[in-house]
Write a protein that holds these residues in place. Structure first.
Motif, mmCIF file in Angstrom:
data_model
loop_
_atom_site.group_PDB
_atom_site.id
_atom_site.type_symbol
_atom_site.label_atom_id
_atom_site.label_comp_id
_atom_site.label_asym_id
_atom_site.label_seq_id
_atom_site.Cartn_x
_atom_site.Cartn_y
_atom_site.Cartn_z
ATOM 1 N N GLU A 372 0.831 -1.205 0.000
ATOM 2 C CA GLU A 372 0.000 0.000 0.000
ATOM 3 C C GLU A 372 0.866 1.255 0.000
ATOM 4 O O GLU A 372 0.563 2.243 -0.696
ATOM 5 C CB GLU A 372 -0.911 -0.022 1.228
ATOM 6 C CG GLU A 372 -1.996 1.039 1.210
ATOM 7 C CD GLU A 372 -3.055 0.831 2.274
ATOM 8 O OE1 GLU A 372 -3.942 1.694 2.387
ATOM 9 O OE2 GLU A 372 -3.004 -0.193 2.997
ATOM 10 N N ARG A 426 -6.474 -2.827 -12.021
ATOM 11 C CA ARG A 426 -7.561 -3.139 -12.959
ATOM 12 C C ARG A 426 -7.176 -2.881 -14.415
ATOM 13 O O ARG A 426 -8.039 -2.728 -15.277
ATOM 14 C CB ARG A 426 -8.840 -2.362 -12.632
ATOM 15 C CG ARG A 426 -9.476 -2.714 -11.311
ATOM 16 C CD ARG A 426 -10.805 -2.001 -11.125
ATOM 17 N NE ARG A 426 -11.831 -2.573 -11.998
ATOM 18 C CZ ARG A 426 -12.672 -3.561 -11.668
ATOM 19 N NH1 ARG A 426 -12.593 -4.096 -10.460
ATOM 20 N NH2 ARG A 426 -13.581 -3.995 -12.528
ATOM 21 N N PHE A 727 -5.438 -6.906 -4.982
ATOM 22 C CA PHE A 727 -5.579 -5.449 -5.085
ATOM 23 C C PHE A 727 -5.197 -4.963 -6.481
ATOM 24 O O PHE A 727 -5.902 -4.144 -7.081
ATOM 25 C CB PHE A 727 -4.710 -4.743 -4.045
ATOM 26 C CG PHE A 727 -4.669 -3.248 -4.249
ATOM 27 C CD1 PHE A 727 -5.736 -2.461 -3.876
ATOM 28 C CD2 PHE A 727 -3.579 -2.640 -4.867
ATOM 29 C CE1 PHE A 727 -5.724 -1.087 -4.093
ATOM 30 C CE2 PHE A 727 -3.549 -1.273 -5.082
ATOM 31 C CZ PHE A 727 -4.628 -0.491 -4.697
ATOM 32 N N THR A 730 -8.037 -5.822 -8.867
ATOM 33 C CA THR A 730 -9.377 -5.247 -8.666
ATOM 34 C C THR A 730 -9.384 -3.802 -8.197
ATOM 35 O O THR A 730 -10.410 -3.120 -8.317
ATOM 36 C CB THR A 730 -10.125 -6.072 -7.616
ATOM 37 O OG1 THR A 730 -9.455 -5.937 -6.344
ATOM 38 C CG2 THR A 730 -10.195 -7.544 -8.020
ATOM 39 N N GLY A 731 -8.278 -3.329 -7.631
ATOM 40 C CA GLY A 731 -8.271 -2.001 -7.026
ATOM 41 C C GLY A 731 -8.888 -1.987 -5.643
ATOM 42 O O GLY A 731 -9.014 -0.925 -5.022
ATOM 43 N N LYS A 732 -9.265 -3.166 -5.115
ATOM 44 C CA LYS A 732 -9.853 -3.252 -3.785
ATOM 45 C C LYS A 732 -8.824 -3.836 -2.814
ATOM 46 O O LYS A 732 -8.298 -4.919 -3.037
ATOM 47 C CB LYS A 732 -11.103 -4.139 -3.801
ATOM 48 C CG LYS A 732 -12.274 -3.536 -4.562
ATOM 49 C CD LYS A 732 -13.517 -4.414 -4.413
ATOM 50 C CE LYS A 732 -14.715 -3.778 -5.106
ATOM 51 N NZ LYS A 732 -15.938 -4.603 -4.932
ATOM 52 N N ARG A 733 -8.583 -3.111 -1.732
ATOM 53 C CA ARG A 733 -7.632 -3.563 -0.724
ATOM 54 C C ARG A 733 -8.415 -4.300 0.363
ATOM 55 O O ARG A 733 -9.092 -3.692 1.188
ATOM 56 C CB ARG A 733 -6.884 -2.378 -0.126
ATOM 57 C CG ARG A 733 -5.817 -2.734 0.888
ATOM 58 C CD ARG A 733 -4.595 -3.356 0.281
ATOM 59 N NE ARG A 733 -3.835 -2.443 -0.574
ATOM 60 C CZ ARG A 733 -2.706 -2.768 -1.191
ATOM 61 N NH1 ARG A 733 -2.217 -4.016 -1.056
ATOM 62 N NH2 ARG A 733 -2.085 -1.907 -1.964
ATOM 63 N N ILE A 734 -8.351 -5.628 0.356
ATOM 64 C CA ILE A 734 -9.050 -6.443 1.342
ATOM 65 C C ILE A 734 -8.093 -6.721 2.491
ATOM 66 O O ILE A 734 -7.043 -7.329 2.300
ATOM 67 C CB ILE A 734 -9.547 -7.770 0.725
ATOM 68 C CG1 ILE A 734 -10.310 -7.498 -0.573
ATOM 69 C CG2 ILE A 734 -10.410 -8.528 1.722
ATOM 70 C CD1 ILE A 734 -11.525 -6.610 -0.417
ATOM 71 N N ASP A 743 -16.414 -10.167 -0.958
ATOM 72 C CA ASP A 743 -15.604 -8.967 -0.711
ATOM 73 C C ASP A 743 -15.268 -8.247 -2.008
ATOM 74 O O ASP A 743 -14.926 -7.053 -1.994
ATOM 75 C CB ASP A 743 -14.284 -9.345 -0.022
ATOM 76 C CG ASP A 743 -14.488 -9.988 1.337
ATOM 77 O OD1 ASP A 743 -15.386 -9.541 2.072
ATOM 78 O OD2 ASP A 743 -13.749 -10.935 1.662
ATOM 79 N N LEU A 744 -15.363 -8.965 -3.137
ATOM 80 C CA LEU A 744 -14.879 -8.430 -4.409
ATOM 81 C C LEU A 744 -15.990 -8.161 -5.419
ATOM 82 O O LEU A 744 -15.731 -7.585 -6.464
ATOM 83 C CB LEU A 744 -13.872 -9.423 -5.024
ATOM 84 C CG LEU A 744 -12.618 -9.665 -4.174
ATOM 85 C CD1 LEU A 744 -11.793 -10.800 -4.752
ATOM 86 C CD2 LEU A 744 -11.781 -8.398 -4.082
#
Length: 745
Positions: A372, A426, A727, A730-734, A743-744
């Protein structure tokens, strides 16, 4: 001419045929005459007291011999002593059937002993219990106000707290040019080896017992049984020649051992106790944790502050800690640091060490935070790690005995094709799948324990070795045979490594990626002593060419002793023993860590993991399509078994990241998926291409073999690499594990 060396060759496991053909016997498979079977009755409540037990219906069933509970427990066990276990966790072992108090759901509250397993199991359902339930607390997140530092004692001595703070962390973090503050959560995991926990106790009379047990430490369990039941050590033999996986769950004696031995001593009969799969969830788990991380750097990416606070579960009757918060400072240097670890007592069984304890949990949070930070800095994640690369251990301010982590980064990145990565999240697709690349660093301790080995050359000129260690599926038998064969110049078929028996010379438990460096070094010491004895005896033979020879002038090869300056001058080991009137030549030696010399150094293995994932745009499903791990672990004795260890760890990393979690119902205080149908683990279809690289790392300080363990280093970096790849895709930080498809979406 010297025999071809076996160390460094990819030798198949010597016990492999026995395992795949079913001839290898495990703890519940050893035959015994007049065998009785015990079935454990587990508590259906989480906290409270047993008010009454009615066993009349159970005892009326034909074939039922005895029902043992706290009300009629035979006064054989010294449950008032504070028996301290050797490890995992260091502390007082749980005392089954001690009293009426229920401390956790699934606690053993009775043992039914019958002529058959089926009869004992059925009879267990005919026992009527009356309970008084009490309010319980089993959810970590709901009880953070109860968090505290571990009590000082043996646990904190063997597993010390994080390093003290340095600099002024709060000020440095507040004023930092770039910073990341994140919270990471991990669910509960259970070890779940395929072999169920089982004990077969053979009652030999006069207080003598032969015990076949599922354990990672035969001597550990021998000491436990002898101390608890007041027996002589020499009268208790624990055997575990084959162990069907353990991953840490067999490091300490589990309750079926106690119950089985108690029943055998009480009834003076042979007894077997096997836990069922649901009962495998009643002990031994990786604790859930919450980690708060704060990392900061200057504008160029140089780390200026590292903060790591961890909260983890323990039981209400025992402190358990695992090293979590301090790992970042062993990888990265920063002038300002703050590390904290607190535990939360709950109404659960004590957690236990589980493959890469603390490390696999910590490195996920650490390496995701670094990832991150790299995006905030707009620096390639690999470049950020190289920018903050430290040749020494910043936490201890000591150099490592060896550290080839930089080579791990570069070789793994090249093999993976990291340079093809488009850094924009992404941005990479394959049909309806989002493609993500992620990487992470791994680090694990390079342990060595004391070990003693007896080495014998018999009248056939073959080498027999004795050591109490177990082989939990890691290839120990094969690796030890390779080491010994080279030391005495023998073919592997002329070496017999006998193990898994508490009556053999000392070995610690098999855990911590330490046995190759522990028992292997002891084999070197014993072989060195044996070579001297053989040379001395050969020098006494008539017309011996070795009369004036010393160690430097001879070598062992093809079952013979040779003179270097005249290779035609040789005497076979068989001839030497014949000259010794057929009496075997033997020696027993200890292998010890170089504690004084190594105080100046830090000891660790290192790794770099690179992962590609595919994430379905519509369904959110994640597939790890390929992964590369580069490992720096000193000398690799057997590349085949070592690669198997790393591949298995990588698969577990995939499991930890995407599949594996035990679900606790806070209202009931029990795990709801205590079976292998709902406790999700990967299957073949979940695993893509896995590549393992062993980078060259010569370590002349770590031990006489130059080895470091490989059992855990392959796991620690994988969950973070997968999370970072998700991440990127998808651009999603889980920030929790495991990552679920919801979650996605």
């Amino acid at each position: 001419m010297e025999l071809n060396k076996m160390v460094g060759k990819p030798v198949s496991r010597l016990e492999g045929t026995a395992k795949v053909t079913g001839t290898a016997k495990y703890a519940a498979e050893y035959p015994a005459e007049n065998l009785l079977f015990g079935y454990v009755v587990s508590s259906p409540i989480t906290k409270g007291k047993i008010l009454n037990i009615d066993i009349s219906k159970a005892l009326a069933i034909p074939g039922v011999i005895e029902v043992i509970s706290h009300l009629n427990r035979p006064k054989l066990a010294w449950l008032d002593i504070q028996y301290t276990d050797m490890d995992a966790p260091p502390g007082t072992v749980f005392k089954p059937l001690l009293d009426e108090n229920i401390l956790y759901n699934g606690q053993p509250i009775a043992l039914v002993v019958a002529e058959s397993f089926e009869t004992a199991r059925y009879a267990s359902s005919q026992i009527n219990f009356e309970f008084q339930e009490q309010v319980h607390q089993t959810i970590l997140e709901r009880n953070l106000t109860e968090a505290r530092a571990p009590k000082k004692g043996l646990a904190t001595a063997l597993k010390p707290p994080p390093p003290p703070p340095t600099g002024n962390f709060e000020e440095a973090f507040e004023n930092a040019a770039v910073k990341v503050a994140s919270e990471y959560r991990h669910g509960t995991e259970h070890h779940n080896p395929i072999e169920l926990f089982a004990t077969t106790t053979i009652y030999e009379g006069n207080g003598k017992l032969k015990i076949y047990d599922k354990t990672q430490g035969t001597i550990n369990n021998q000491l436990y049984v002898a101390n608890i039941f007041g027996l002589k050590y020499k009268d208790v033999q624990v055997l575990a020649p084959f162990v069907g996986g353990a991953f840490g769950s067999g490091l300490r004696p589990q309750y079926q051992l106690f119950l089985c031995v108690m029943a055998a001593l009480h009834l003076k009969r042979n007894v077997r106790v096997v836990l069922d799969r649901k009962q495998m969830f009643s002990f031994a788990h990786r604790p859930p944790s919450i980690q708060l991380l704060r990392f900061a750097s200057d504008i160029n990416g140089r780390l200026t502050a590292l903060g790591h606070s961890a909260f983890a579960e323990t039981s209400n009757f025992e402190d358990y800690t695992e090293p979590t918060a301090g790992w970042s400072h062993r990888l990265y240097a920063a002038p300002n640091t703050l590390f904290e670890h607190q535990i939360v007592p709950l109404d659960v069984y004590t957690p236990m060490d589980m493959r890469a304890p603390g490390g696999s949990t910590a490195l996920h949070a650490i390496e995701c935070t670094m990832d991150e930070l790299s995006y905030k800095l707009n620096i390639d994640p690999l470049e950020l790690r190289l920018l903050n690369y430290s040749e020494m251990d910043p936490s201890a301010k000591k150099p490592y005995t060896s550290k080839a982590l930089r080579a791990c980064y570069l070789e793994a990145a090249e093999k993976f094709g990291w340079s093809n990565r488009n850094p924009e999240p992404r941005s990479m697709t394959r049909g309806n799948k989002l493609i993500g690349y992620g990487m992470a660093t791994g680090i694990w301790d390079a342990f060595q324990f004391p070990a003693r080995v007896q080495a014998i050359i018999n009248r056939e000129g073959k080498l027999i070795l004795h050591n109490a260690t177990t082989d939990i599926g890691t290839g120990t038998l094969t690796v030890m045979t390779q080491i010994a064969a080279d030391e005495l110049g023998l073919a592997m078929e002329d070496v017999d490594f006998q193990y898994g028996d508490s009556k053999k010379p000392f070995s610690m438990f098999q855990g911590g990626s330490a046995i190759t460096s522990s028992t292997g070094v002891a084999i070197l010491m014993a072989a060195k002593s044996l070579r001297k004895k053989l040379l001395k005896k050969a020098a006494q033979m008539p017309d011996s060419p070795f009369r004036k020879a010393d160690d430097e002038m001879v070598y062992f090869s093809n079952g013979s002793l040779h003179l270097k300056e005249n290779e035609s001058a040789k005497i076979s080991l068989k001839e030497i023993i014949a000259f010794n009137k057929g009496v075997a030549i033997k020696t027993t030696k200890m292998g010890n860590p170089h504690m004084i010399k190594l105080r100046k150094y830090s000891l660790a293995t290192h790794s770099a993991c690179f992962v590609e994932v595919e994430v379905d745009k519509d369904l959110g499903t994640v597939q790890v399509t390929r992964a590369v791990s580069a490992i720096a672990a000193g000398k690799i004795i057997n590349p085949k078994t070592a690669k198997s260890q790393i591949s298995g760890s990588m698969i577990w990393g995939i499991s930890k990241a995407l599949h594996e979690e035990t679900i606790m119902d806070g209202n009931l205080g029990k795990y709801m998926n205590a079976n292998l149908g709902e406790y999700h683990i990967p299957v073949h279809a979940d695993i893509g291409q896995l590549d393992v690289i062993f980078v060259e790392e010569k370590d002349e300080l770590i031990n006489e073999l130059g080895t470091k363990g490989v059992g855990e280093i392959g796991l620690v970096g994988m969950p973070a690499a997968i999370s970072n790849a998700v991440f990127h895709a998808t651009g999603k930080r889980i920030r929790k594990l495991p990552i679920h498809l919801d979650d996605l979406i």
